[in-house]
Design an enzyme around this catalytic site. Structure first.
Site, PDB file in Angstrom:
ATOM      1  CG  ASP A  33      -1.741   1.179   1.425  1.00  0.00           C
ATOM      2  OD1 ASP A  33      -1.846   1.966   0.461  1.00  0.00           O
ATOM      3  OD2 ASP A  33      -2.294   1.350   2.528  1.00  0.00           O
ATOM      4  CG  ASP A  86      -7.863 -11.980 -13.356  1.00  0.00           C
ATOM      5  OD1 ASP A  86      -8.654 -12.658 -14.028  1.00  0.00           O
ATOM      6  OD2 ASP A  86      -7.387 -12.343 -12.273  1.00  0.00           O
ATOM      7  CG  HIS A  90      -7.664 -15.027  -6.185  1.00  0.00           C
ATOM      8  ND1 HIS A  90      -7.184 -15.679  -7.301  1.00  0.00           N
ATOM      9  CD2 HIS A  90      -8.918 -14.619  -6.508  1.00  0.00           C
ATOM     10  CE1 HIS A  90      -8.095 -15.658  -8.246  1.00  0.00           C
ATOM     11  NE2 HIS A  90      -9.150 -15.022  -7.799  1.00  0.00           N
ATOM     12  CG  ASP A  91     -10.850 -18.021  -6.287  1.00  0.00           C
ATOM     13  OD1 ASP A  91     -11.168 -16.936  -5.774  1.00  0.00           O
ATOM     14  OD2 ASP A  91     -10.899 -18.238  -7.511  1.00  0.00           O
ATOM     15  CG  ASP A 137      -5.747   3.543   0.247  1.00  0.00           C
ATOM     16  OD1 ASP A 137      -4.930   2.586   0.364  1.00  0.00           O
ATOM     17  OD2 ASP A 137      -6.364   3.752  -0.813  1.00  0.00           O
ATOM     18  CD  GLU A 157     -10.858 -19.596 -12.121  1.00  0.00           C
ATOM     19  OE1 GLU A 157     -10.936 -19.823 -10.919  1.00  0.00           O
ATOM     20  OE2 GLU A 157     -11.575 -18.751 -12.699  1.00  0.00           O
ATOM     21  CG  ASP A 208      -1.223   1.593  -3.839  1.00  0.00           C
ATOM     22  OD1 ASP A 208      -0.028   1.334  -4.091  1.00  0.00           O
ATOM     23  OD2 ASP A 208      -1.596   2.186  -2.798  1.00  0.00           O
ATOM     24  CG  ASN A 219      -2.711   5.368  -1.415  1.00  0.00           C
ATOM     25  OD1 ASN A 219      -2.763   4.242  -0.896  1.00  0.00           O
ATOM     26  ND2 ASN A 219      -3.666   5.825  -2.200  1.00  0.00           N
TER      27      ASN A 219
HETATM   28  O1  TEU Z   1     -13.326 -18.116  -9.661  1.00  0.00           O
HETATM   29  C1  TEU Z   1     -14.231 -19.092 -10.078  1.00  0.00           C
HETATM   30  C2  TEU Z   1     -14.977 -19.784  -9.031  1.00  0.00           C
HETATM   31  O2  TEU Z   1     -15.879 -20.498  -9.351  1.00  0.00           O
HETATM   32  C3  TEU Z   1     -14.628 -19.564  -7.610  1.00  0.00           C
HETATM   33  O3  TEU Z   1     -15.045 -18.289  -7.284  1.00  0.00           O
HETATM   34  C4  TEU Z   1     -15.241 -20.540  -6.658  1.00  0.00           C
HETATM   35  O4  TEU Z   1     -16.619 -20.645  -6.845  1.00  0.00           O
HETATM   36  C5  TEU Z   1     -14.987 -20.128  -5.242  1.00  0.00           C
HETATM   37  O5  TEU Z   1     -13.639 -19.827  -5.096  1.00  0.00           O
HETATM   38  C6  TEU Z   1     -15.364 -21.190  -4.243  1.00  0.00           C
HETATM   39  O6  TEU Z   1     -14.475 -22.254  -4.316  1.00  0.00           O
HETATM   40  C7  TEU Z   1     -13.133 -16.938 -10.370  1.00  0.00           C
HETATM   41  C8  TEU Z   1     -12.228 -16.012  -9.576  1.00  0.00           C
HETATM   42  O7  TEU Z   1     -10.978 -16.616  -9.412  1.00  0.00           O
HETATM   43  C9  TEU Z   1     -12.902 -15.670  -8.283  1.00  0.00           C
HETATM   44  O8  TEU Z   1     -12.083 -14.911  -7.445  1.00  0.00           O
HETATM   45  C10 TEU Z   1     -14.164 -14.908  -8.623  1.00  0.00           C
HETATM   46  O9  TEU Z   1     -14.888 -14.672  -7.437  1.00  0.00           O
HETATM   47  C11 TEU Z   1     -15.051 -15.675  -9.595  1.00  0.00           C
HETATM   48  O10 TEU Z   1     -14.319 -16.251 -10.679  1.00  0.00           O
HETATM   49  C12 TEU Z   1     -16.050 -14.737 -10.207  1.00  0.00           C
HETATM   50  O11 TEU Z   1     -15.402 -13.864 -11.080  1.00  0.00           O
END
Ligand code: TEU
Length: 536
Positions: free
Chosen positions: A23, A100, A323-324, A27, A258, A31, A25
């Site tokens: 970060d 992305d 990140h998921d 906040d 993905e 960024d 700045n």
């Molecule tokens: O992820 C696809 C997706 O199906 C996941 O969100 C999944 O349902 C969730 O992680 C539960 O396991 C992509 C992106 O990577 C995610 O961050 C987004 O939320 C999603 O698409 C919608 O754009």
């Protein structure tokens, strides 16, 4: 070492979740300037490219995965100028930038959707998926991945629109050629600016059944339907080839898709998006390994299936975290052994055949943060707590040093900083030659010097028996032996190959230790990279 193969085959790609990297700045939200300021770190680490989770304008219902303007940068991340500066500085440092591309859906606040829902005569009416209700109810049984029906009634239109995720994320209609042309135009805008590639969000969900048939039911928890008609439709491939042609108008660019499925993952499906290896996506993610429990045999079986599924000219990529999903180190479990496991996993990822994708903080052995209900902001976590706590635990700020907020920000971070930051951070680990950070860095640099590790043939030797995995990587006159002990016990191995060998990297042995055979006793959680010396 210079190479004639494209960068995305031999390079290492690093995913940044921009809200959480740095970060600049104060906040509380990371960024773009923050990323530019940390390029030096990424260069030191040795990564070849960074993939940024979305930075376009967004009302942030899904933290950027709901885009309201594809042509601009959200003010919380900075400006278009900041982004151009990032591209310029990254390129000077020899680092590529991957954006992305979230085009299964837009935000409900996108002007395209505003047009589409304004009147049936609007030229963008068919850019989204509208359907009349059936007997006063939703058109069919399709469910949103984020819960409830995938259909939302729009009182103004008197019809339903489809949303595979939140109702604030209406799905685009990929069957509409004007809509697709607009996506292509937008891609060219970023490619012209110098972006090196795109990560395609949920690429296997773009196209839906044209007859809107009901999905068959299954008995799977969390997902009671088989996604026969709302995902994985074969028509999508034609549109992916179209999109590939756009990217091919430019030199040296790439796409990574993905291909999202729930556990157990789907290597065959992921591989199908590579087309013949040259005409669809350059790379795709298969989630199988991320869905497996810690075990040499299970990991090996995933890899075997994955390689087998690839088209002849296809190239694999491999990933342990994003990140998921929960962070790798936490997923591997192992209690006090979790860092040892993370080290073995890192050597595995960086020596397999296929482009490795790292998720920021993975190189530190960052763990899932423990968050309380009131700290959760992810719409998924808020909806399903405590059964499912959502994705925030793996999105907490990068740990830079042991100062306030781990050096991420002087403001109040948008998500709490992991409480272990005094132990786990870049500053501490950079100065410790045995840290997991230096493990990542060392291997990345060894990979750069030896094509066998990046481009070489993969020949399995021990396929998970006794919780050990071992394989050769071979390129020209280079031969490497990689051996991974997934267990907390010593293991004896006999790889039955003589010759002169020396250790290039090891979690337990001293570098340059020599062997005359590959019969060895492995320490618990030993991971070693051993190179043959002299003639093969
Ligand atoms: O992820 C696809 C997706 O199906 C996941 O969100 C999944 O349902 C969730 O992680 C539960 O396991 C992509 C992106 O990577 C995610 O961050 C987004 O939320 C999603 O698409 C919608 O754009």
């Amino acid at each position: 070492m210079k190479s004639s193969t494209p960068w995305w085959k031999h390079g290492v790609i690093y995913q940044i979740y921009p809200r959480s990297f740095y970060d600049s700045n104060n906040d509380g939200v990371g960024d773009i300037k923050g990323i530019t300021l940390k390029l030096e770190y990424l260069l030191w680490l040795g990564v070849d490219a960074i993939w940024l989770s979305p930075v376009n304008n967004s009302p942030m219902y899904d933290f950027g995965y709901d885009i309201s303007d594809y042509y601009d940068i959200d003010p919380c991340y900075g400006t278009l100028n900041d982004f151009m500066e990032l591209i310029e500085e990254a390129h000077k440092a020899g680092i590529k930038i991957i954006m992305d591309l979230v085009v299964n859906h837009t935000s409900h606040l996108h002007k395209w959707f505003a047009g589409s829902r304004s009147s049936k005569d609007n030229r963008r009416r068919d850019w989204y998926i509208w359907h009349e209700g059936v007997k006063g109810k939703a058109p069919n049984n399709w469910k949103s991945a984020f819960g409830g029906s995938a259909w939302e009634f729009d009182p103004h239109m008197g019809e339903y629109y489809l949303h595979s995720f939140l109702k604030e994320q209406p799905d685009l209609n990929w069957r509409n050629p004007d809509m697709r042309r607009s996506i292509h135009r937008m891609m060219r805008f970023w490619l012209d600016m110098g972006v090196d590639g795109f990560r395609l969000d949920v690429v296997n969900w773009f196209v839906k059944d044209d007859r809107f048939r009901n999905n068959p039911f299954t008995v799977k928890p969390f997902d009671p339907e088989k996604h026969k008609y709302d995902r994985n439709r074969p028509e999508v491939h034609e549109y992916i080839r179209e999109l590939r042609n756009v990217v091919d108008e430019y030199d040296g660019r790439m796409t990574v898709g993905e291909v999202f499925t729930l556990p157990p993952g789907s290597p065959g499906l992921a591989a199908s998006f590579l087309g013949n290896g040259n005409d669809e996506l350059h790379l795709t993610f298969d989630f199988s390994i991320m869905y497996r429990l810690w075990s040499a045999r299970r990991f090996y079986n995933c890899i075997k299936k994955w390689y087998k599924s690839l088209p002849e000219n296809g190239w694999p990529c491999n990933v342990l975290s994003n990140h998921d999903q929960p962070r790798g180190r936490s997923r591997f479990m192992g209690g006090a052994d979790s860092e040892n496991r993370a080290r073995v996993a890192a050597v595995f990822l960086l020596t397999l055949k296929g482009t490795p994708f790292l998720y920021y903080g993975e190189e530190l052995g960052m763990k899932n943060a423990l968050l309380s209900r009131s700290e959760i902001v992810d719409p998924l976590g808020r909806r399903y707590w405590p059964v499912y706590r959502g994705r925030d635990c793996s999105r907490t700020p990068m740990l830079w040093n042991s100062r306030n907020n781990a050096g991420f920000s002087n403001g109040r971070p948008w998500l709490p900083v992991d409480s272990d930051y005094k132990n786990i951070n870049v500053r501490n680990q950079a100065g410790d030659r045995y840290s997991i950070l230096n493990l990542y860095r060392n291997i990345i640099h060894i990979r750069k010097r030896h094509k066998a590790l990046s481009e070489g043939k993969f020949v399995p030797v021990i396929k998970g028996a006794n919780n050990v995995l071992a394989y050769f990587r071979i390129y020209g006159d280079e031969k490497f032996f990689i051996v991974l002990n997934f267990s907390s016990k010593e293991k004896k191995i006999h790889a039955g190959e003589s010759g002169q060998w020396k250790v290039m990297f090891s979690t337990h042995r001293t570098e340059y230790e020599h062997f005359t055979s590959l019969n060895m006793v492995l320490a618990p959680y030993e991971a070693s990279i051993i190179m043959k010396i002299g003639e093969l």
